[in-house]
Design a protein around this motif. Structure first.
Motif, PDB file in Angstrom:
ATOM      1  N   TYR A  17      -7.639   4.449  -4.610  1.00 21.38           N
ATOM      2  CA  TYR A  17      -8.827   5.098  -4.063  1.00 21.38           C
ATOM      3  C   TYR A  17      -8.470   6.350  -3.283  1.00 21.38           C
ATOM      4  N   ASP A  18      -9.474   7.205  -3.179  1.00 16.66           N
ATOM      5  CA  ASP A  18      -9.356   8.412  -2.372  1.00 16.66           C
ATOM      6  C   ASP A  18      -9.603   8.034  -0.923  1.00 16.66           C
ATOM      7  N   TYR A  19      -9.117   8.859  -0.020  1.00 18.72           N
ATOM      8  CA  TYR A  19      -9.333   8.628   1.403  1.00 18.72           C
ATOM      9  C   TYR A  19     -10.373   9.604   1.900  1.00 18.72           C
ATOM     10  N   PRO A  20     -11.406   9.229   2.608  1.00 18.76           N
ATOM     11  CA  PRO A  20     -11.785   7.847   2.883  1.00 18.76           C
ATOM     12  C   PRO A  20     -12.283   7.161   1.613  1.00 18.76           C
ATOM     13  N   GLU A  77       0.845  -1.201   0.000  1.00 18.63           N
ATOM     14  CA  GLU A  77       0.000   0.000   0.000  1.00 18.63           C
ATOM     15  C   GLU A  77       0.873   1.241   0.000  1.00 18.63           C
ATOM     16  N   TRP A  78       0.514   2.181  -0.863  1.00 20.02           N
ATOM     17  CA  TRP A  78       1.277   3.420  -1.028  1.00 20.02           C
ATOM     18  C   TRP A  78       0.350   4.610  -0.830  1.00 20.02           C
ATOM     19  N   VAL A  79       0.827   5.618  -0.110  1.00 17.25           N
ATOM     20  CA  VAL A  79       0.029   6.805   0.197  1.00 17.25           C
ATOM     21  C   VAL A  79       0.592   7.996  -0.570  1.00 17.25           C
ATOM     22  N   PHE A  80      -0.277   8.671  -1.327  1.00 12.10           N
ATOM     23  CA  PHE A  80       0.118   9.854  -2.086  1.00 12.10           C
ATOM     24  C   PHE A  80       0.564  10.959  -1.136  1.00 12.10           C
ATOM     25  N   GLU A 107      -7.999  13.620   3.447  1.00 13.38           N
ATOM     26  CA  GLU A 107      -8.827  13.445   2.254  1.00 13.38           C
ATOM     27  C   GLU A 107      -8.060  13.714   0.954  1.00 13.38           C
ATOM     28  N   ASP A 108      -6.880  14.296   1.053  1.00 11.12           N
ATOM     29  CA  ASP A 108      -6.041  14.526  -0.132  1.00 11.12           C
ATOM     30  C   ASP A 108      -5.068  13.377  -0.382  1.00 11.12           C
TER      31      ASP A 108
END
Length: 137
Positions: free
Chosen positions: A76-79, A36-39, A60-61
């Motif tokens: 996907y976007d968070y949430p 899993e990778w987070v922008f 949310e970004d």
């Protein structure tokens, strides 16, 4: 005397282990795309000059990209209200990543370390988009 000799050997062995040749920055080592990778941010360049950037500060970004061993991914976007599923291929030798969600097929140069990933898109006309991600802990 033997006790002093063995005690000295023990101390020497401890020092050798404590001062091993490990790199101070293991995060610079090549890593796997799986996970899993987070922008974190993106940067847009024209003729090698930064012309625009965006840094994700709010949760949310921070979009999430999940790459699985079976060649599928989810973005996907968070949430997670809206998401994209698809397939991907990654060539470790060339660093080329291709994703296909059934609607859009994208290819980019990818640089991956243990904790970071960078997607580099050639936008044509000497323009480049770079997206930065960190591995989710």
């Amino acid at each position: 005397m033997k006790k002093l000799f063995f005690a000295s050997l023990w101390v020497l062995a401890c020092l050798v282990v404590a001062c091993s040749d490990e790199k101070d920055e293991p995060n610079d080592e090549p890593g796997s795309i799986i996970g899993e990778w987070v922008f974190q941010k993106n940067e847009y360049y024209r003729n090698g000059k930064l012309i625009d950037s965006f840094t994700a500060v709010e949760d949310e970004d921070k979009m999430i990209a999940i790459f699985r061993e079976d060649g599928t991914f989810r973005y996907y976007d968070y949430p997670p209200e809206e998401y994209y599923d698809g397939s991907y291929s990654y060539d470790e030798t060339s660093g080329m990543l291709t994703t296909n969600d059934g609607v859009n097929k994208k290819t980019c140069q990818t640089k991956i370390t243990v904790s970071t990933m960078k997607w580099i898109y050639d936008e044509g006309n000497n323009e480049e988009l770079i997206e930065y991600y960190t591995r989710k802990q």
